[in-house]
Design a protein around this motif. Structure first.
Motif, PDB file in Angstrom:
ATOM      1  N   THR A  76       0.836  -1.211   0.000  1.00  0.00           N
ATOM      2  CA  THR A  76       0.000   0.000   0.000  1.00  0.00           C
ATOM      3  C   THR A  76       0.865   1.253   0.000  1.00  0.00           C
ATOM      4  O   THR A  76       0.641   2.178  -0.799  1.00  0.00           O
ATOM      5  CB  THR A  76      -0.923   0.012   1.228  1.00  0.00           C
ATOM      6  N   TYR A  77       1.850   1.305   0.890  1.00  0.00           N
ATOM      7  CA  TYR A  77       2.728   2.483   0.973  1.00  0.00           C
ATOM      8  C   TYR A  77       3.460   2.704  -0.350  1.00  0.00           C
ATOM      9  O   TYR A  77       3.561   3.832  -0.847  1.00  0.00           O
ATOM     10  CB  TYR A  77       3.745   2.309   2.094  1.00  0.00           C
ATOM     11  N   LEU A  78       3.995   1.631  -0.903  1.00  0.00           N
ATOM     12  CA  LEU A  78       4.772   1.754  -2.137  1.00  0.00           C
ATOM     13  C   LEU A  78       3.884   2.166  -3.313  1.00  0.00           C
ATOM     14  O   LEU A  78       4.229   3.064  -4.091  1.00  0.00           O
ATOM     15  CB  LEU A  78       5.473   0.429  -2.454  1.00  0.00           C
ATOM     16  N   ALA A  79       2.730   1.498  -3.455  1.00  0.00           N
ATOM     17  CA  ALA A  79       1.826   1.818  -4.564  1.00  0.00           C
ATOM     18  C   ALA A  79       1.328   3.262  -4.473  1.00  0.00           C
ATOM     19  O   ALA A  79       1.214   3.963  -5.491  1.00  0.00           O
ATOM     20  CB  ALA A  79       0.645   0.846  -4.569  1.00  0.00           C
ATOM     21  N   ASP A  80       1.046   3.717  -3.260  1.00  0.00           N
ATOM     22  CA  ASP A  80       0.584   5.099  -3.061  1.00  0.00           C
ATOM     23  C   ASP A  80       1.682   6.090  -3.425  1.00  0.00           C
ATOM     24  O   ASP A  80       1.421   7.095  -4.101  1.00  0.00           O
ATOM     25  CB  ASP A  80       0.148   5.283  -1.614  1.00  0.00           C
ATOM     26  N   ALA A  81       2.900   5.813  -2.999  1.00  0.00           N
ATOM     27  CA  ALA A  81       4.027   6.710  -3.318  1.00  0.00           C
ATOM     28  C   ALA A  81       4.264   6.761  -4.822  1.00  0.00           C
ATOM     29  O   ALA A  81       4.566   7.832  -5.377  1.00  0.00           O
ATOM     30  CB  ALA A  81       5.291   6.228  -2.600  1.00  0.00           C
ATOM     31  N   CYS A  82       4.119   5.623  -5.500  1.00  0.00           N
ATOM     32  CA  CYS A  82       4.330   5.590  -6.955  1.00  0.00           C
ATOM     33  C   CYS A  82       3.301   6.454  -7.672  1.00  0.00           C
ATOM     34  O   CYS A  82       3.629   7.172  -8.620  1.00  0.00           O
ATOM     35  CB  CYS A  82       4.265   4.149  -7.467  1.00  0.00           C
ATOM     36  N   GLY A  83       2.046   6.381  -7.230  1.00  0.00           N
ATOM     37  CA  GLY A  83       1.027   7.238  -7.831  1.00  0.00           C
ATOM     38  C   GLY A  83       1.261   8.699  -7.518  1.00  0.00           C
ATOM     39  O   GLY A  83       1.133   9.573  -8.391  1.00  0.00           O
ATOM     40  N   ARG A  84       1.641   8.979  -6.274  1.00  0.00           N
ATOM     41  CA  ARG A  84       1.832  10.363  -5.822  1.00  0.00           C
ATOM     42  C   ARG A  84       2.946  11.067  -6.599  1.00  0.00           C
ATOM     43  O   ARG A  84       2.840  12.256  -6.913  1.00  0.00           O
ATOM     44  CB  ARG A  84       2.153  10.357  -4.326  1.00  0.00           C
ATOM     45  N   PHE A  85       4.021  10.315  -6.924  1.00  0.00           N
ATOM     46  CA  PHE A  85       5.183  10.942  -7.562  1.00  0.00           C
ATOM     47  C   PHE A  85       5.341  10.559  -9.039  1.00  0.00           C
ATOM     48  O   PHE A  85       6.423  10.625  -9.605  1.00  0.00           O
ATOM     49  CB  PHE A  85       6.452  10.602  -6.777  1.00  0.00           C
ATOM     50  N   GLY A  86       4.240  10.159  -9.666  1.00  0.00           N
ATOM     51  CA  GLY A  86       4.191  10.086 -11.117  1.00  0.00           C
ATOM     52  C   GLY A  86       4.903   8.913 -11.760  1.00  0.00           C
ATOM     53  O   GLY A  86       5.369   9.022 -12.899  1.00  0.00           O
ATOM     54  N   VAL A  87       4.991   7.777 -11.071  1.00  0.00           N
ATOM     55  CA  VAL A  87       5.562   6.576 -11.700  1.00  0.00           C
ATOM     56  C   VAL A  87       4.640   6.124 -12.836  1.00  0.00           C
ATOM     57  O   VAL A  87       3.413   6.128 -12.689  1.00  0.00           O
ATOM     58  CB  VAL A  87       5.730   5.443 -10.656  1.00  0.00           C
ATOM     59  N   GLU A  88       5.228   5.758 -13.975  1.00  0.00           N
ATOM     60  CA  GLU A  88       4.415   5.366 -15.134  1.00  0.00           C
ATOM     61  C   GLU A  88       3.754   4.002 -14.935  1.00  0.00           C
ATOM     62  O   GLU A  88       2.569   3.828 -15.216  1.00  0.00           O
ATOM     63  CB  GLU A  88       5.284   5.312 -16.402  1.00  0.00           C
ATOM     64  N   ARG A  89       4.547   3.037 -14.456  1.00  0.00           N
ATOM     65  CA  ARG A  89       4.044   1.657 -14.344  1.00  0.00           C
ATOM     66  C   ARG A  89       4.481   1.048 -13.013  1.00  0.00           C
ATOM     67  O   ARG A  89       5.634   1.168 -12.615  1.00  0.00           O
ATOM     68  CB  ARG A  89       4.579   0.784 -15.480  1.00  0.00           C
ATOM     69  N   PHE A  90       3.565   0.361 -12.399  1.00  0.00           N
ATOM     70  CA  PHE A  90       3.828  -0.345 -11.152  1.00  0.00           C
ATOM     71  C   PHE A  90       3.435  -1.810 -11.387  1.00  0.00           C
ATOM     72  O   PHE A  90       2.273  -2.105 -11.695  1.00  0.00           O
ATOM     73  CB  PHE A  90       2.995   0.255 -10.016  1.00  0.00           C
ATOM     74  N   VAL A  91       4.397  -2.718 -11.253  1.00  0.00           N
ATOM     75  CA  VAL A  91       4.152  -4.143 -11.522  1.00  0.00           C
ATOM     76  C   VAL A  91       4.302  -4.929 -10.220  1.00  0.00           C
ATOM     77  O   VAL A  91       5.398  -4.975  -9.640  1.00  0.00           O
ATOM     78  CB  VAL A  91       5.115  -4.697 -12.587  1.00  0.00           C
ATOM     79  N   LEU A  92       3.195  -5.513  -9.761  1.00  0.00           N
ATOM     80  CA  LEU A  92       3.196  -6.321  -8.542  1.00  0.00           C
ATOM     81  C   LEU A  92       3.468  -7.781  -8.901  1.00  0.00           C
ATOM     82  O   LEU A  92       2.792  -8.345  -9.755  1.00  0.00           O
ATOM     83  CB  LEU A  92       1.838  -6.214  -7.844  1.00  0.00           C
TER      84      LEU A  92
END
Length: 641
Positions: free
Chosen positions: A402-418
């Motif tokens: 949750t923390y990582l996915a939220d930070a990725c959205g907050r700071f404009g990461v293009e793709r998040f792969v779980l």
């Protein structure tokens, strides 16, 4: 220093002899071409008319020939291993040398060589200079073989494989210095190829006659040159050789060597032989286009999957590769491996020691590095261990994601792969349930941060990873047994680390936001079959030399893993070996965030029973909304307590 001087002097002498031999050979080729063309005319007349009158031009041409031989590195080659590349260079050098000779004649001589002489000379010069080197190779090889035969160090071998796979292996064996091999023949299961010659070795017949040749022909070693994934074909023959105390080498296909984790070292038994299916081939170009020039962050970079992700990504020229992990030793080890394997990529690597469950630290890391792509491989994955460490499983897997996915959205990461697991399908364990919740969390994050693509990918067990069943079995066999298997009917889906990771990277490229993808792992493999095969591959007989004990299904485990739940369905994607999982949205975004906050509170109190009860109720709520599974998963989870 004295030894160095002697070696240098010896090399200079050898080179001088070679240059002199080449000059004499080229000069003799010209004379021979003239004599052959003007047959019947005295040699003295030919010499005076064509050679003596143009002596300075010929000497200059010889100097150019030698300079061209230098340019094509013909004096730096190991002539005991001369091959087609050297022949090609000789043709180029002689062609350019002939052009130089004709150019010099144009300006310095009134007597031009006839066109027929030019063609004959060109052919003779190539044949003679090549022949000189071939003769040297034959001399070196023959001398080495005679010495090996007299010393009794020559190894008699049989090669098993097809024409296509044995040819490069035989060439490699003939060219190496130690040990020297006498190739008795090749065994190939295609009867139509019996009697054919491959690399100077005869195809003797089908693989079934291996035992006969071992008994009758004093074989010292067997080389298996079959494509990876031909486990069923090769197992019985390796077992027979081991029983007869004949060493066996399994050679990976040349197509696999560039990307293989084994490098160019030939392992005794490659891990992927146990898959009993063809290994999935990598589309390296697709990976390169996807990650080139990008900032890529990998969590859990010190683990088996995370480290292989880093290895494959760094080869595709990323703009930066951030290795994030909680354990400093494992991260440092991966960094050392990557800088050793890719020394020119050292400047793109960055190491971050951080727990994904530390919200402030994760936010600062993502804000500082601003990655374009994040692969989330950090997780607690050991099923039985997590059954008694519920708070850590929730804290690391659920809260950390949750923390990582939220930070990725907050700071404009293009793709998040779980990176998820097949244990998230109808979960019956703490670990499986936390990973299922991770899949739910990234669905929710897709609604909150719509500029970031959140993608999940499931796969099963990985052969050769830390703590994998294969390594456990190998250690038990080395200790003399027994090999412990949980249940005689237990099955698991397996992949190798490289093929799983490559498909994960592919999913990151083609995946859609909220998408859940599944890697095609073929048929499940019985653990008892894996144990028996491994014992036999060591030349031992299961239940006789090595005992097998059944220790019972452990907490959180199921007999047969599922790839999807009864609520889900699968369909093909645009990429081979990658399937799309269609699933319902079990909780809306606000509900999943409430669940995460409640789990934060529970995990901080480290009350395992309360965490287990709450997870059990979540499974019940899921099944009440989608009752197809008839509460089976919730019952299994409750029973695991």
């Amino acid at each position: 220093m004295l030894k160095f001087t002697k070696n240098s002097a010896l090399r200079t002498v050898k080179k001088t002899i070679f240059i002199s031999a080449d000059a004499a050979t080229i000069y003799a080729s010209l004379l021979a071409a003239l004599i052959l063309r003007f047959e019947g005319i005295p040699a003295s007349i030919i010499y005076n008319y064509y050679i003596a009158s143009n002596l300075l031009g010929i000497i200059a041409s010889l100097a150019i020939y030698i300079a061209l031989y230098h340019w094509f590195h013909l004096y730096k080659r190991a002539w005991g291993l001369v091959g087609l590349d050297a022949a090609r260079c000789i043709i180029y050098a002689n062609t350019l040398g002939l052009i130089a000779l004709l150019s010099i004649q144009q300006f310095t001589s009134k007597t031009m060589l006839p066109r027929s002489v030019i063609i004959i000379f060109w052919i003779f010069s190539i044949i003679s200079t090549s022949g000189l080197r071939i003769a040297l190779r034959i001399y070196i090889t023959t001398k080495r073989r005679i010495s090996a035969q007299l010393a009794g160090t020559m190894k008699r071998v049989i090669v098993i494989g097809s024409e296509k796979t044995t040819a490069p292996v035989i060439r490699m064996m003939r060219e190496q210095h130690e040990p020297l091999y006498e190739i008795v023949g090749i065994l190939d299961d295609d009867p139509e190829r019996t009697g054919m010659i491959v690399g100077g070795a005869k195809i003797l017949g089908r693989i079934d006659i291996l035992g006969k040749f071992i008994a009758e022909s004093s074989i010292d070693e067997v080389i298996v040159a079959l494509p990876h994934g031909c486990g069923k074909t090769v197992f019985k023959h390796i077992r027979e050789c081991r029983h007869r105390k004949i060493p066996v080498r399994v050679v990976p296909g040349l197509a696999d060597l560039h990307s293989s984790p084994y490098g160019t070292n030939i392992p005794e038994i490659p891990i992927d032989y146990f898959l009993k299916r063809p290994v999935l081939r990598h589309n390296k170009q697709a990976t390169a286009e996807y990650t080139t020039g990008k900032k890529v962050l990998v969590t859990g970079a010190g683990g088996s999957i995370g480290s292989e992700l880093c290895r494959q990504i760094i080869a595709s020229e990323p703009g930066a590769l951030i290795l994030l992990g909680h354990g400093e030793n494992s991260i440092h080890q991966v960094w050392q491996t990557l800088t050793s394997e890719f020394p020119n990529k050292r400047n793109v690597l960055e190491c971050v020691i951080c727990s994904v469950a530390d919200r402030e630290r994760i936010n600062s890391v993502i804000e500082k590095h601003r990655p374009d792509i994040v692969f989330h491989a950090a997780a607690h994955k050991h099923v039985p261990l997590m059954e008694s460490n519920e708070s850590e499983a929730v804290r690391n897997n659920v809260i950390g994601t949750t923390y990582l996915a939220d930070a990725c959205g907050r700071f404009g990461v293009e793709r998040f792969v779980l990176i998820s697991t097949d244990k998230a399908a109808d979960p019956c364990s703490i670990m499986g349930t936390t990973k299922w919740l991770c899949e739910e969390i990234i669905q929710g994050m897709s609604d909150i941060w719509q500029n970031t693509k959140y993608i999940a990918v499931r796969f099963g067990n990985v052969l050769g990873s830390r703590g994998s069943v294969l390594k456990i079995f190998q250690d038990q066999i080395k200790r003399g047994g027994p090999v412990t298997v949980t249940h005689p009917e237990m099955t698991r889906y397996f992949m190798t680390i490289p093929e799983a990771v490559h498909l994960v990277i592919q999913v990151g490229k083609m995946g859609e936001s909220k998408g859940l993808y599944l890697l095609d792992m073929g048929r499940p493999i019985k653990l008892i079959d894996l144990a028996e095969d491994l014992i036999r591959m060591h030349g031992l007989e299961p239940w006789v030399d090595i005992d097998i004990e059944f220790c019972g299904i452990r907490p959180g485990e199921r007999l047969h893993e599922k790839l999807v739940s009864e609520h889900e369905s699968i369909r093909t994607s645009t990429v081979d070996s990658i399937l799309v999982v269609d699933r319902p949205h079990y909780f809306d975004t606000s509900e999943i965030m409430d669940i995460v906050r409640h789990l934060e509170t529970l995990s901080s109190n480290t009350d395992g029973d309360k965490i287990r009860d709450y997870l059990y109720r979540l499974i019940e709520r899921r099944n009440e909304r989608h009752p197809v599974a008839a509460n089976k998963a919730a019952i299994l989870l409750h029973e695991a307590a």
